[in-house]
Design a protein around this motif. Structure first.
Motif, short mmCIF file in Angstrom:
data_model
loop_
_atom_site.label_atom_id
_atom_site.label_comp_id
_atom_site.label_asym_id
_atom_site.label_seq_id
_atom_site.Cartn_x
_atom_site.Cartn_y
_atom_site.Cartn_z
N PRO A 1 -18.42 32.48 -0.29
CA PRO A 1 -19.44 32.73 -1.33
C PRO A 1 -20.47 33.78 -0.95
O PRO A 1 -21.06 34.41 -1.83
N ASP A 2 -20.69 33.99 0.35
CA ASP A 2 -21.69 34.96 0.78
C ASP A 2 -21.11 36.34 1.04
O ASP A 2 -21.83 37.27 1.41
N SER A 3 -19.81 36.48 0.87
CA SER A 3 -19.15 37.76 1.13
C SER A 3 -19.15 38.62 -0.13
O SER A 3 -19.02 38.10 -1.25
N PRO A 4 -19.29 39.93 0.01
CA PRO A 4 -19.18 40.81 -1.17
C PRO A 4 -17.79 40.78 -1.79
O PRO A 4 -17.60 41.26 -2.90
N TYR A 5 -16.83 40.19 -1.06
CA TYR A 5 -15.47 40.09 -1.58
C TYR A 5 -15.16 38.68 -2.07
O TYR A 5 -14.01 38.36 -2.38
N GLY A 6 -16.18 37.83 -2.14
CA GLY A 6 -15.97 36.43 -2.48
C GLY A 6 -15.30 36.20 -3.82
O GLY A 6 -14.53 35.25 -3.98
N ASP A 7 -15.56 37.09 -4.79
CA ASP A 7 -14.99 36.90 -6.13
C ASP A 7 -13.52 37.30 -6.19
O ASP A 7 -12.86 37.11 -7.22
N ARG A 8 -12.98 37.84 -5.10
CA ARG A 8 -11.57 38.25 -5.10
C ARG A 8 -10.67 37.23 -4.39
O ARG A 8 -9.46 37.42 -4.30
N VAL A 9 -11.27 36.17 -3.87
CA VAL A 9 -10.52 35.18 -3.10
C VAL A 9 -9.71 34.29 -4.03
O VAL A 9 -10.23 33.77 -5.03
N VAL A 10 -8.43 34.12 -3.69
CA VAL A 10 -7.56 33.19 -4.40
C VAL A 10 -6.90 32.28 -3.36
O VAL A 10 -6.85 32.62 -2.18
N HIS A 11 -6.40 31.14 -3.82
CA HIS A 11 -5.81 30.17 -2.89
C HIS A 11 -4.32 29.96 -3.14
O HIS A 11 -3.69 29.17 -2.42
N ASP A 12 -3.77 30.65 -4.12
CA ASP A 12 -2.36 30.47 -4.49
C ASP A 12 -1.64 31.81 -4.35
O ASP A 12 -1.98 32.79 -5.03
N ILE A 13 -0.65 31.88 -3.48
CA ILE A 13 0.09 33.13 -3.25
C ILE A 13 0.76 33.63 -4.52
O ILE A 13 0.94 34.84 -4.70
N ASN A 14 1.09 32.73 -5.43
CA ASN A 14 1.78 33.15 -6.65
C ASN A 14 0.92 34.01 -7.55
O ASN A 14 1.44 34.80 -8.35
N VAL A 15 -0.39 33.88 -7.44
CA VAL A 15 -1.28 34.76 -8.20
C VAL A 15 -1.01 36.21 -7.81
O VAL A 15 -0.96 37.12 -8.67
N ILE A 16 -0.79 36.44 -6.54
CA ILE A 16 -0.52 37.79 -6.02
C ILE A 16 0.91 38.20 -6.34
O ILE A 16 1.17 39.31 -6.82
N LEU A 17 1.86 37.30 -6.08
CA LEU A 17 3.27 37.64 -6.27
C LEU A 17 3.58 37.93 -7.74
O LEU A 17 4.42 38.79 -8.04
N ASP A 18 2.91 37.24 -8.65
CA ASP A 18 3.22 37.38 -10.08
C ASP A 18 2.42 38.48 -10.77
O ASP A 18 2.60 38.71 -11.97
N ASP A 19 1.55 39.16 -10.03
CA ASP A 19 0.75 40.23 -10.63
C ASP A 19 1.45 41.57 -10.40
O ASP A 19 1.50 42.07 -9.27
N PRO A 20 1.97 42.19 -11.44
CA PRO A 20 2.70 43.46 -11.28
C PRO A 20 1.81 44.61 -10.83
O PRO A 20 2.32 45.64 -10.34
N GLU A 21 0.49 44.47 -10.97
CA GLU A 21 -0.40 45.54 -10.54
C GLU A 21 -0.48 45.65 -9.01
O GLU A 21 -0.75 46.72 -8.47
N VAL A 22 -0.26 44.53 -8.32
CA VAL A 22 -0.33 44.54 -6.85
C VAL A 22 0.96 45.15 -6.31
O VAL A 22 2.05 44.62 -6.50
N GLN A 23 0.81 46.27 -5.63
CA GLN A 23 1.99 46.98 -5.14
C GLN A 23 2.12 46.98 -3.62
O GLN A 23 3.19 47.28 -3.10
N VAL A 24 1.04 46.63 -2.94
CA VAL A 24 1.08 46.55 -1.48
C VAL A 24 0.36 45.28 -1.04
O VAL A 24 -0.73 44.97 -1.54
N VAL A 25 0.99 44.54 -0.14
CA VAL A 25 0.41 43.31 0.40
C VAL A 25 0.14 43.52 1.89
O VAL A 25 1.01 43.99 2.63
N CYS A 26 -1.05 43.16 2.30
CA CYS A 26 -1.46 43.30 3.70
C CYS A 26 -1.49 41.91 4.32
O CYS A 26 -2.34 41.09 3.97
N GLU A 27 -0.57 41.63 5.24
CA GLU A 27 -0.47 40.30 5.85
C GLU A 27 -1.18 40.31 7.20
O GLU A 27 -0.72 40.92 8.16
N THR A 28 -2.33 39.64 7.25
CA THR A 28 -3.10 39.53 8.49
C THR A 28 -3.38 38.06 8.81
O THR A 28 -4.43 37.72 9.35
#
Length: 406
Positions: A47-74
Motif C-alpha cells: 500500500p505504501d509503494s508507488p506501484y501498489g495499485d498494480r499488484v495482483v495476486h492471480d497469475i491468470n490476470v497476467i496470462l489472460d491479458d493480451p496487452e502483456v507481451q513480456v513477463v519478468c520472472e524475479t
C-alpha cells in the motif's frame, strides 16, 4: 507502449520497476515505443509503494491479458516460477528472468517452448548480476569457438577471501563482517559452499556447448576449508586464492570439463586482481583470444538493469524468437577424475619422503615459517584419480587446492 508484468516484487523485482521508470528516456533511445509495468504479481500487498495499485495476486490476470507481451520472472526457486514461465511462453509472452536455479534446471526446456511459440526466454541477470556476459556470448562470439570460460562468479566469497588475505582474519570473522555489511545472507550456505557459483558456471557451460549442464553434474567445493595459513603459502608462490567456476570446451571431442572450486590464481592472470565483492569472467575464443568481463556481480539495481536489458531486447523482437543457442539436449562432460591439474598440498614434515616417493622429485616445496610442523608442495600436472590414489598413501595429508593453469 509495450506492457510488461513483474512476477515477484522483492529486491530484484522492485529494482526492475525502478529501472524502467527512472531510465525510460534511455530505454526509448533504443526502443522508442517505450515500456510500461502494467502488473506486479505477489502474495503481498504494497500500500505504501508507488506501484501498489498494480499488484495482483492471480497469475491468470497476467496470462489472460493480451496487452502483456513480456513477463519478468524475479520470484526465485523452481516452483511456481517454472509453471508461471511455461504458461506465459505458451501464450506467446516472452519471459526474462534472473532466476539461476530455474535456468540451470530447466532453461533448455523453456528455451525450446519459447521457440515453438515465437517468443523468447532470456536470462542475462542469472550470471554475473549487472555484468553483460551472456548476450555477448551469443552475439559477439557467434563466430568463435569458445574454448574456456573461467569466472569469479560470487561476490560474497570473493569479499571473504579478500578480507582473509589482506587482514589475516579467519573465515568465521570475515563471514560475519560480510553479513554485517550486507554482502552475505543470514544463511550463507549457497555462497560459501559454492552452490551459487556452481549454478552459474553450469549455465555458462550450457551456453558454450548448446547442451544442458546441470549443477548437480558439476564437482563443487566451497571455501569453508580455507584458513589463514593457506594465504601465507599462497604468497610464497605469488598467487591469490579465488573461488572459481571453470569450463573448458574441447573442439575435437565436443566434451566440456566443468568445476567449481577454490584455485590458486597466479600473479599476472587477469583474474588475479579481482577483489572484494566484484566478479570477473574470462572468456577465451579460438580466434579472438582472451576477453575479460568485470563488474558488480550482484545488488538490486545492477541485477535489475540486466533484467531490463533483456526486456528491451524482447520488446524489439515481439513475434519472433531470439535464438540463444540453448537446446533441450545434454552436453557431453569430461570425467572429472580424468582431468589433469596441478595441486598445492599441505602435509606434516615427517612425510616429506612419502610425498617424494608418491609424486616424484619434481614437486615444488613451499614453506610457511609460522608452521614448523608441516610444509606444502606443488605437484606436477596429474589426473585427479591418480592424485587421490597417491595422496591416500600420505597419512598426514591436510588439504589440497588446485592451481589455475588455464
Amino acid at each position: 507502449m509495450v506492457e510488461v508484468a513483474i512476477l515477484g516484487f522483492g529486491t530484484v523485482g522492485s529494482g526492475v520497476a525502478e529501472v524502467i521508470d527512472q531510465n525510460q528516456a534511455e530505454i526509448r533511445r533504443d526502443f522508442p515505443e517505450g515500456i510500461h509495468v502494467k502488473y506486479i504479481l505477489d502474495l503481498r500487498d504494497f500500500p505504501d509503494s508507488p506501484y501498489g495499485d498494480r499488484v495482483v495476486h492471480d497469475i491468470n490476470v497476467i496470462l489472460d491479458d493480451p496487452e502483456v507481451q513480456v513477463v519478468c520472472e524475479t520470484m526465485g526457486g523452481k516452483s511456481p516460477a517454472c509453471e508461471f514461465s511455461k504458461a506465459a511462453l505458451e501464450r506467446g509472452k516472452s519471459v526474462c528472468t534472473s532466476n539461476k536455479e530455474l535456468v540451470d534446471a530447466l532453461g533448455g526446456q523453456l528455451a525450446v517452448i519459447a521457440a515453438q511459440h515465437n517468443c523468447s526466454y532470456l536470462f542475462e541477470a542469472s550470471v554475473g548480476g549487472g555484468i553483460p556476459v551472456l548476450r555477448p556470448l551469443r552475439t559477439s562470439f557467434s563466430q568463435e569457438f569458445i574454448t574456456s570460460v573461467i569466472g569469479i562468479l560470487n561476490g560474497t566469497t570473493n569479499y571473504i577471501l579478500t578480507k582473509m588475505e589482506r587482514e589475516g582474519l579467519d573465515f568465521a570473522t570475515c563471514l560475519k563482517e560480510a553479513q554485517d555489511n550486507g554482502f552475505a545472507e543470514r544463511n550463507p550456505e549457497a555462497d560459501i559452499e559454492g552452490y551459487d557459483p556452481c549454478r552459474k558456471i553450469a549455465i555458462l557451460a550450457s551456453l558454450v556447448t548448446s547442451g544442458n549442464v546441470k549443477y548437480q553434474q558439476v564437482p563443487c567445493e566451497g571455501i569453508t576449508n580455507i584458513d589463514t595459513d593457506d594465504f601465507v603459502y599462497a604468497k610464497q608462490i605469488h598467487s591469490h586464492i579465488k573461488l572459481l567456476g571453470v569450463c573448458t570446451h574441447d573442439k575435437e571431442s565436443g566434451k566440456v570439463y566443468v568445476r567449481c572450486a577454490p584455485y590458486l590464481v597466479p600473479k599476472g592472470h587477469p583474474l588475479y586482481g579481482v577483489a572484494d565483492v566484484y566478479n570477473g569472467i574470462l572468456v577465451h575464443g579460438n580466434m579472438v583470444g582472451d576477453l575479460m568481463f568485470y563488474g558488480s556481480g550482484a545488488g538490486k539495481l545492477p541485477t535489475a538493469s540486466a533484467v531490463v536489458s533483456d526486456i528491451v531486447e524482447c520488446c524489439q523482437n515481439i513475434g519472433h524468437n531470439i535464438d540463444i543457442g540453448l537446446k533441450d539436449t545434454d552436453a557431453v562432460l569430461y570425467d572429472p577424475m580424468e582431468w589433469e591439474d596441478r595441486y598445492f598440498v599441505r602435509i606434516a614434515k615427517e612425510d616429506l619422503v612419502k610425498a617424494t616417493e608418491a609424486f616424484g622429485n619434481e614437486i615444488q616445496i613451499v614453506v610457511n615459517e609460522n608452521k614448523n610442523d608441516e610444509f606444502a608442495f606443488v605437484t606436477p600436472k596429474i589426473r585427479e584419480r591418480e592424485f587421490q590414489e597417491k595422496i591416500a598413501k600420505i597419512p598426514s595429508f591436510k588439504k589440497s587446492i588446485r592451481l589455475l593453469t588455464i
